[in-house]
Every structure is written in structure tokens, then in C-alpha cells.
Design a protein around this motif. Structure first.
Motif, PDB file in Angstrom:
ATOM      1  N   VAL A 330       0.830  -1.204   0.000  1.00 28.01           N
ATOM      2  CA  VAL A 330       0.000   0.000   0.000  1.00 28.01           C
ATOM      3  C   VAL A 330       0.868   1.258   0.000  1.00 28.01           C
ATOM      4  N   VAL A 331       1.908   1.258   0.824  1.00 27.50           N
ATOM      5  CA  VAL A 331       2.800   2.419   0.886  1.00 27.50           C
ATOM      6  C   VAL A 331       3.515   2.618  -0.450  1.00 27.50           C
ATOM      7  N   ALA A 332       3.951   1.529  -1.074  1.00 30.89           N
ATOM      8  CA  ALA A 332       4.638   1.631  -2.362  1.00 30.89           C
ATOM      9  C   ALA A 332       3.724   2.226  -3.428  1.00 30.89           C
ATOM     10  N   VAL A 333       2.469   1.788  -3.454  1.00 32.13           N
ATOM     11  CA  VAL A 333       1.512   2.342  -4.430  1.00 32.13           C
ATOM     12  C   VAL A 333       1.286   3.826  -4.183  1.00 32.13           C
ATOM     13  N   LEU A 334       1.103   4.203  -2.920  1.00 32.10           N
ATOM     14  CA  LEU A 334       0.906   5.620  -2.592  1.00 32.10           C
ATOM     15  C   LEU A 334       2.130   6.447  -2.964  1.00 32.10           C
ATOM     16  N   ALA A 335       3.324   5.918  -2.649  1.00 35.72           N
ATOM     17  CA  ALA A 335       4.560   6.643  -2.962  1.00 35.72           C
ATOM     18  C   ALA A 335       4.764   6.792  -4.461  1.00 35.72           C
ATOM     19  N   ALA A 336       4.276   5.819  -5.245  1.00 33.97           N
ATOM     20  CA  ALA A 336       4.447   5.866  -6.699  1.00 33.97           C
ATOM     21  C   ALA A 336       3.461   6.801  -7.378  1.00 33.97           C
ATOM     22  N   THR A 337       2.309   7.029  -6.749  1.00 35.06           N
ATOM     23  CA  THR A 337       1.224   7.736  -7.449  1.00 35.06           C
ATOM     24  C   THR A 337       0.850   9.086  -6.851  1.00 35.06           C
ATOM     25  N   ALA A 338       1.281   9.384  -5.641  1.00 36.85           N
ATOM     26  CA  ALA A 338       0.815  10.623  -5.001  1.00 36.85           C
ATOM     27  C   ALA A 338       1.925  11.258  -4.186  1.00 36.85           C
ATOM     28  N   ASP A 339       1.826  12.571  -4.019  1.00 36.62           N
ATOM     29  CA  ASP A 339       2.734  13.306  -3.141  1.00 36.62           C
ATOM     30  C   ASP A 339       1.951  13.704  -1.902  1.00 36.62           C
ATOM     31  N   LEU A 340       2.116  12.934  -0.825  1.00 37.84           N
ATOM     32  CA  LEU A 340       1.347  13.162   0.393  1.00 37.84           C
ATOM     33  C   LEU A 340       2.076  14.029   1.409  1.00 37.84           C
ATOM     34  N   ARG A 341       3.226  14.580   1.018  1.00 38.81           N
ATOM     35  CA  ARG A 341       4.008  15.334   2.005  1.00 38.81           C
ATOM     36  C   ARG A 341       3.257  16.554   2.526  1.00 38.81           C
ATOM     37  N   GLY A 342       2.417  17.150   1.698  1.00 39.02           N
ATOM     38  CA  GLY A 342       1.687  18.327   2.146  1.00 39.02           C
ATOM     39  C   GLY A 342       0.247  18.051   2.505  1.00 39.02           C
ATOM     40  N   ALA A 343      -0.151  16.772   2.554  1.00 35.52           N
ATOM     41  CA  ALA A 343      -1.560  16.451   2.738  1.00 35.52           C
ATOM     42  C   ALA A 343      -1.792  15.417   3.839  1.00 35.52           C
ATOM     43  N   ILE A 344      -0.950  15.442   4.875  1.00 32.21           N
ATOM     44  CA  ILE A 344      -1.116  14.449   5.938  1.00 32.21           C
ATOM     45  C   ILE A 344      -1.329  15.116   7.290  1.00 32.21           C
ATOM     46  N   GLY A 345      -1.983  16.272   7.286  1.00 36.01           N
ATOM     47  CA  GLY A 345      -2.275  16.930   8.545  1.00 36.01           C
ATOM     48  C   GLY A 345      -3.121  16.063   9.454  1.00 36.01           C
ATOM     49  N   PHE A 346      -3.989  15.232   8.846  1.00 32.17           N
ATOM     50  CA  PHE A 346      -4.829  14.365   9.660  1.00 32.17           C
ATOM     51  C   PHE A 346      -4.001  13.377  10.469  1.00 32.17           C
ATOM     52  N   SER A 347      -2.786  13.070  10.000  1.00 34.50           N
ATOM     53  CA  SER A 347      -1.918  12.164  10.753  1.00 34.50           C
ATOM     54  C   SER A 347      -1.515  12.812  12.070  1.00 34.50           C
ATOM     55  N   SER A 348      -1.183  14.099  12.036  1.00 35.25           N
ATOM     56  CA  SER A 348      -0.816  14.818  13.255  1.00 35.25           C
ATOM     57  C   SER A 348      -1.969  14.823  14.254  1.00 35.25           C
ATOM     58  N   PHE A 349      -3.154  15.125  13.773  1.00 29.81           N
ATOM     59  CA  PHE A 349      -4.331  15.152  14.637  1.00 29.81           C
ATOM     60  C   PHE A 349      -4.594  13.757  15.200  1.00 29.81           C
ATOM     61  N   GLY A 350      -4.475  12.744  14.329  1.00 29.40           N
ATOM     62  CA  GLY A 350      -4.747  11.377  14.750  1.00 29.40           C
ATOM     63  C   GLY A 350      -3.786  10.888  15.814  1.00 29.40           C
ATOM     64  N   VAL A 351      -2.506  11.281  15.716  1.00 26.02           N
ATOM     65  CA  VAL A 351      -1.526  10.852  16.716  1.00 26.02           C
ATOM     66  C   VAL A 351      -1.872  11.411  18.093  1.00 26.02           C
ATOM     67  N   LEU A 352      -2.315  12.648  18.146  1.00 23.35           N
ATOM     68  CA  LEU A 352      -2.678  13.244  19.431  1.00 23.35           C
ATOM     69  C   LEU A 352      -3.924  12.589  20.013  1.00 23.35           C
ATOM     70  N   VAL A 353      -4.885  12.245  19.172  1.00 30.13           N
ATOM     71  CA  VAL A 353      -6.060  11.505  19.656  1.00 30.13           C
ATOM     72  C   VAL A 353      -5.634  10.128  20.161  1.00 30.13           C
ATOM     73  N   TYR A 354      -4.721   9.499  19.448  1.00 28.08           N
ATOM     74  CA  TYR A 354      -4.170   8.188  19.831  1.00 28.08           C
ATOM     75  C   TYR A 354      -3.598   8.248  21.246  1.00 28.08           C
ATOM     76  N   TYR A 355      -2.793   9.277  21.521  1.00 29.27           N
ATOM     77  CA  TYR A 355      -2.194   9.383  22.844  1.00 29.27           C
ATOM     78  C   TYR A 355      -3.202   9.845  23.897  1.00 29.27           C
ATOM     79  N   ALA A 356      -4.219  10.608  23.495  1.00 27.86           N
ATOM     80  CA  ALA A 356      -5.273  10.963  24.438  1.00 27.86           C
ATOM     81  C   ALA A 356      -5.959   9.702  24.945  1.00 27.86           C
ATOM     82  N   ILE A 357      -6.200   8.746  24.044  1.00 26.87           N
ATOM     83  CA  ILE A 357      -6.815   7.474  24.446  1.00 26.87           C
ATOM     84  C   ILE A 357      -5.865   6.685  25.335  1.00 26.87           C
ATOM     85  N   ALA A 358      -4.556   6.744  25.048  1.00 30.53           N
ATOM     86  CA  ALA A 358      -3.579   6.067  25.908  1.00 30.53           C
ATOM     87  C   ALA A 358      -3.619   6.631  27.330  1.00 30.53           C
TER      88      ALA A 358
END
Length: 421
Positions: A330-358
């Protein structure tokens, strides 16, 4: 449904204290240190040092909560397992969903970052090659992964040490630039802390690998704070060095802040070395991310939140080989077809929610179960939520949308299961 069904297999406990610390360092001292200080400086100027301190405080609370939980539940999955066991199936699922989806996008972004540094004209092709190579290393067993991570950590720390020495011993360094100015508003410092927090988030990889750590009740609570403390020392040194040379305003405008800092320090020949260090750091981050996502995928597959076929453990290499191959593909397909470097803000938000649950999970531990002092999970939970909503609005909206999609999928699956029962 929890635990491991018969015939699925367990992962082998091969990691000692040093190995666990190295994996934590490889996860945290990654590509972020080469780029994160610029957006933090745009938000808070030299107040990014305050943001770094706040991020470290929240990370410490999260690390302590995660370490106590990992000692109690020494199995693959991290907060997915803790939330499931302490708060209920939905909260564990939500943490796991946010981690797997968000970090898969982060994997593609890291792969493309490495590709851009190594061969800019063919960044996508190089990114795919890097993903394939690292997936093969992980597939071949944890021992090879640890050895590669050690090499990466040595190279990156050496490059960062060269940057710090070059900056602080140059005539361009000025301690006055470290002073907090009026640009450092409360909102700006909080945003900077939210941006810098993710530089520390890699300590979760140690907890996620709980099923592969020897004597986890003793090793994990020691490894997580050790890795976090060493990373903080490195980050403070780098932040002080680049601020002393560039100042908050110039640092905020830099596209490659560490390379620009060594040029300003009068050592332009060191800039290409910084580029190599950034490429190696991105590779190290990717290696650790694939490791973490595959283990969380394994745990969710065991509980059938993801296809159960992904719960298999290789009989020879003792790794979740199917989960690793699917994540790598999945990562290889994404890396081959898209530039996600500027479009992963949801990852930052998700990590904080992840630790809030922890942290919420750690709050429910009893004293006999190794509960941390009450203020630690309370401060960690509050800090995660504050930093999550201090992120740029686009990141908050994207992150909330991803979590809502996961919640909807969970509800649909439960409804189908109820109807078919």
C-alpha cells in the motif's frame, strides 16, 4: 474478541533494553528534526523553545502512561490494545484506525522525502525502491531491523552533532536571538508545540512492539523514558544552534533550515552532508513506521477489525509477514502515485487523539496494576487535546474526517454482525 486465537502464532521476544532504546531513537530522531523547526518558528518565532519544552512535557506524560500500559499488556498493537482493554472495543478500534490510516500516509510521505533527497528527478521511483528494500529488511526478522536502525541512528546523530558544533562555534551565533519576543503569543507557542510534538511520537513504537521485548514489565518502562530523554537532548541542542545563527524570523522562512544554518555559519560545504543526513533520517523514520503500522495491523486483524488473514506470524522469521507485505504494498503504491508530504495533517491530529486514548486508558489502572501518579495521565490527556485543536484548522478538519470515517465503518460492521447473528 480479544487475544490471539489458536494457530495464529506469537511474535518472539528478542529485544533487550538497548535494542528497544535504539528503535525508539530511530523512530524519533528522524526526518522531522530537519524540517519541523521552520513551521514552529513561523508560529512562535524564538518562542519555539517554549513550544519544544511544552511538547516534551506532554510527550513525557504520554510516554509514562504508555510505558505502564505496555508493561501491563505486553502484546503487539500499542494503544489499540490499551484502549480496547481499559475503555472498550470502540476506543481501541478508534486509536488503531487513526494510527494505521494516518501513519500509512506518513510512510508514503517519508518514502517520497527520502526519494527527493536521494534523486530528486526520480523521487517516486526511488521512494518505491526504498519501501521495497525496508519491507524486505523487516520481513527478514527483527534482528536485521535493529542492526539497520543502529546504523541509521549513528549516521543521523553524527550529522546533527556536526550541525550543532558548526553553528555554535561560528561567529554568526548570537545568544540574543534565543530571547522570546512579542511574536511568541500563547496561541503561537501552542501551535509550535503541536507541530514539534510529533518529533517525539516515535516512542510509541517501543510500546507497539511489546510482544517482541524481553521482560517487558521491566524493559519497556526503562526504554521509553531513556529514548525520550536522549531525543530531547538532541532536539534542544539543534534548536538552540539553528536559532542562534538564523533567529526566529529567518528560521521560519527557511525551506531547509539545518542546511541554511550551516551556510549562515560559514560552512556551505556541510550543506550536502546535511542533505544526506536528512535522507538517512527519512529512511529511518520510514523503517520504524512500517514496523509500527504492521504490528497494529496484526493486532486489529487478530480481532477481525481488519481481514483475519493478516494475523499470520511467519514460522521462521517470527514477524507478521502478511501484514508487513500488505502495508509495504500500500505504501509503495501511494509513494508511486501521489505526493502526500503536504496532505497528511490528519496524521498529526490522529496521533494526538491516539495518545489521548492512551492517557485515558492509563487513568483507569489501579495502584496494583502500576498506575502512574494521577497528574501524569490527566496532564497528558489535557495536553493532547489542547495541542490537537491548536493545530492548523485544515489539519483538525482532515483528522476529524478520518476518525469519523473510521467510526462509521465500525458502526456498519457492528450492525452487519448483529443482523447476521
Amino acid at each position: 474478541m480479544t487475544g490471539t486465537s489458536a494457530g495464529q502464532g506469537r511474535l518472539e521476544r528478542r529485544l533487550g533494553l538497548t535494542d528497544a532504546v535504539v528503535i525508539g531513537l530511530g523512530s524519533m530522531i528522524g526526518a522531522g528534526v530537519f524540517a519541523a523547526f521552520a513551521p514552529a518558528a513561523r508560529a512562535a518565532g524564538s518562542g519555539l523553545l517554549l513550544g519544544l519544552g511544552l511538547a516534551a512535557l506532554v510527550a513525557y506524560c504520554n510516554a509514562t502512561s504508555s510505558a505502564r500500559l505496555a508493561a501491563r499488556y505486553p502484546t503487539s498493537g500499542g494503544t489499540y490494545v490499551y484502549g480496547r482493554e481499559r475503555l472498550g472495543d470502540f476506543w481501541g478500534y478508534l486509536a488503531g484506525w487513526g494510527f494505521v490510516v494516518g501513519k500509512t500516509a506518513s510512510c508514503a510521505a517519508m518514502a517520497l522525502t527520502a526519494g527527493s533527497y536521494l534523486w530528486p528527478e526520480h523521487a517516486h521511483a526511488v521512494a518505491v525502491a526504498v519501501v521495497v528494500a525496508l519491507t524486505a529488511v523487516n520481513y527478514a526478522g527483527m534482528r536485521k531491523t535493529v542492526w539497520l536502525t543502529r546504523g541509521i541512528v549513528v549516521v543521523v546523530v553524527a550529522v546533527l552533532a556536526a550541525v550543532v558544533v558548526a553553528c555554535l562555534t561560528s561567529g554568526a551565533a548570537d545568544a540574543a536571538r534565543l530571547g522570546v519576543t512579542s511574536q511568541a503569543t500563547v496561541g503561537g507557542v501552542l501551535e509550535a508545540a503541536g507541530l514539534l510534538f510529533f518529533a517525539f511520537a516515535g516512542y510509541a513504537r517501543i510500546a507497539t512492539l511489546g510482544e517482541e521485548v524481553r521482560d517487558p514489565a521491566r524493559t519497556i518502562p526503562r526504554a521509553i523514558p531513556l529514548a525520550l530523554g536522549l531525543t530531547l537532548v538532541v532536539y534542544v541542542g539543534v534548536a538552540v544552534a539553528v536559532l542562534a545563527v538564523l533567529g526566529g524570523t529567518r528560521l521560519g522562512l527557511a525551506t531547509a533550515p539545518l542546511a541554511e544554518a550551516v551556510r549562515a555559519a560559514g560552512l556551505p560545504a556541510l550543506a550536502p552532508v546535511v542533505g544526506v543526513g536528512a535522507a538517512v533520517a527519512a529512511t529511518g523514520s520510514l523503517l520504524a513506521l512500517i514496523l509500527g503500522v504492521s504490528r497494529t495491523t496484526l493486532a486489529m486483524a487478530r480481532d477481525r477489525h481488519l481481514p483475519h488473514v493478516l494475523a499470520a506470524v511467519h514460522p521462521r522469521f517470527n514477524v507478521p509477514h502478511r501484514a508487513e507485505l500488505v502495508v509495504g504494498a500500500v505504501v509503495a503504491v501511494l509513494a508511486a502515485t501521489a505526493d502526500l508530504r503536504g496532505a497528511i495533517g490528519f496524521s498529526s491530529f490522529g496521533v494526538l487523539v491516539y495518545y489521548a486514548i492512551a492517557n485515558a486508558s492509563a487513568w483507569t489502572l489501579t495502584r496494583a496494576e502500576g498506575r502512574p501518579a494521577r497528574p501524569i495521565p490527566a496532564l497528558g490527556l489535557a495536553g493532547c487535546l489542547v495541542l490537537a485543536f491548536a493545530l492548523p484548522l485544515s489539519s483538525v478538519i482532515a483528522g476529524a474526517a478520518v476518525l469519523a470515517a473510521g467510526a462509521a465503518a465500525y458502526g456498519l460492521r457492528r450492525a452487519i454482525t448483529t443482523l447476521s447473528a
